[in-house]
Design a protein around this motif. Structure first.
Motif, short mmCIF file in Angstrom:
data_model
loop_
_atom_site.label_atom_id
_atom_site.label_comp_id
_atom_site.label_asym_id
_atom_site.label_seq_id
_atom_site.Cartn_x
_atom_site.Cartn_y
_atom_site.Cartn_z
N PHE A 161 -0.67 1.17 5.34
CA PHE A 161 -1.30 2.10 4.38
C PHE A 161 -2.80 1.86 4.32
CE2 PHE A 161 -2.72 3.07 0.02
CZ PHE A 161 -2.44 4.42 -0.01
N GLY A 162 -3.20 0.59 4.24
CA GLY A 162 -4.62 0.27 4.23
C GLY A 162 -5.32 0.68 5.52
N ALA A 163 -4.63 0.50 6.64
CA ALA A 163 -5.20 0.87 7.95
C ALA A 163 -5.42 2.38 8.04
CB ALA A 163 -4.29 0.39 9.07
N VAL A 164 -4.50 3.17 7.50
CA VAL A 164 -4.65 4.62 7.52
C VAL A 164 -5.84 5.05 6.67
CG1 VAL A 164 -3.59 6.79 6.75
CG2 VAL A 164 -2.28 5.18 8.12
N LEU A 165 -6.04 4.39 5.54
CA LEU A 165 -7.20 4.69 4.70
C LEU A 165 -8.50 4.44 5.46
CD1 LEU A 165 -6.18 3.29 1.18
CD2 LEU A 165 -6.23 5.67 1.95
N VAL A 166 -8.55 3.32 6.19
CA VAL A 166 -9.73 3.01 7.01
C VAL A 166 -9.93 4.10 8.07
CG1 VAL A 166 -10.72 1.38 8.66
CG2 VAL A 166 -9.57 0.53 6.61
N LEU A 167 -8.85 4.53 8.70
CA LEU A 167 -8.94 5.60 9.71
C LEU A 167 -9.51 6.88 9.12
CD1 LEU A 167 -5.71 5.53 11.91
CD2 LEU A 167 -8.04 4.98 12.59
#
Length: 242
Positions: A161-167
């Motif tokens: 979830f955090g990685a998608v926000l960064v993306l």
């Protein structure tokens, strides 16, 4: 209570559970899994068919990219899947409304994917399709193998979830301040890794956590994982080919 009793008698009779500590009947869970992959396969076939028509019939892409009405309709097609997700989440257990909404979601998203691929070389599309197929099949088989041996991938949820926000933030920055071809390739590679993680995570949820009434939502999650992986790889190959 019934499920626990069913699972206990099934284990006592010698049936092998799908994953350790499984309390339900393996037959019930396998039937649920087959239903999910049947829906997913139909979604992917519809997506391939619609996208292939959009790519092969050039006047369609030309209309959407060169006329004002086409551009407006293109924006509608892009946002429609996200709008449909809201009622789909509410009605995902109500038949046949759930299938109708799922059809609208799949067709509109397939049309948008076709327009994305319309001005991409056939070589790049083929490379992305082949690699996506190999990765999805490999990760699916690995997750089933790992789940049978007691591995659990639920811990991946917060990280993904955090990685998608960064993306998402990176994509906005890229649109406002283009960083060049190398940054696009890096973005595509990182996105591919993240959606590989999501395929493992959602497949693990399919095996262990989704209830029998959540077959539509489980199908959507895996479908979006595969589509996003394909688009990420398409971004990488298209940047490398330019």
């Amino acid at each position: 209570m019934w499920t626990q009793k069913f699972g206990k008698s099934d284990v006592e009779s010698g049936a092998r559970p799908l994953y350790p500590m499984m309390l339900e009947s393996p037959e019930l869970r396998w039937a649920f899994i087959r239903k999910i992959y049947s829906i997913l396969s139909l979604q992917l076939l519809v997506t391939i068919a619609v996208a292939a028509i959009v790519v092969s019939v050039r006047p369609i892409a030309h209309f959407f990219t060169t006329t004002g009405a086409g551009l407006a309709l293109y924006i509608v097609l892009i946002i429609t899947p996200f709008i449909v997700l809201c009622p789909l989440y509410y009605y995902h257990q109500k038949h046949p409304v759930n299938y109708l909404l799922l059809g609208i979601f799949t067709i509109t998203l397939a049309f948008a994917i076709g327009l994305t691929c319309a001005y991409t070389s056939g070589k790049v599309i083929l490379e992305s399709v082949i690699l996506t197929t190999v990765v999805v099949l490999s990760l699916t088989l690995y997750t089933f193998w790992a789940a049978k041996r007691g591995h659990d991938f639920n811990f991946l949820g917060p990280f993904l979830f955090g990685a998608v926000l960064v993306l998402m933030v990176f994509a906005i920055i890229q649109m406002l301040f283009p960083l060049g071809r190398i940054s696009v390739m890096i973005y595509g590679c990182v996105a591919s890794i993240i959606f590989c993680g999501y395929i493992i995570y959602d497949t693990d949820n399919l095996i262990k956590r989704y209830t029998y009434d959540e077959y539509i939502w489980a199908s959507i999650c895996l479908y979006l994982d595969i589509i996003n992986l394909f688009l990420s790889l398409l971004t990488v190959f298209r940047a490398a080919d330019s």
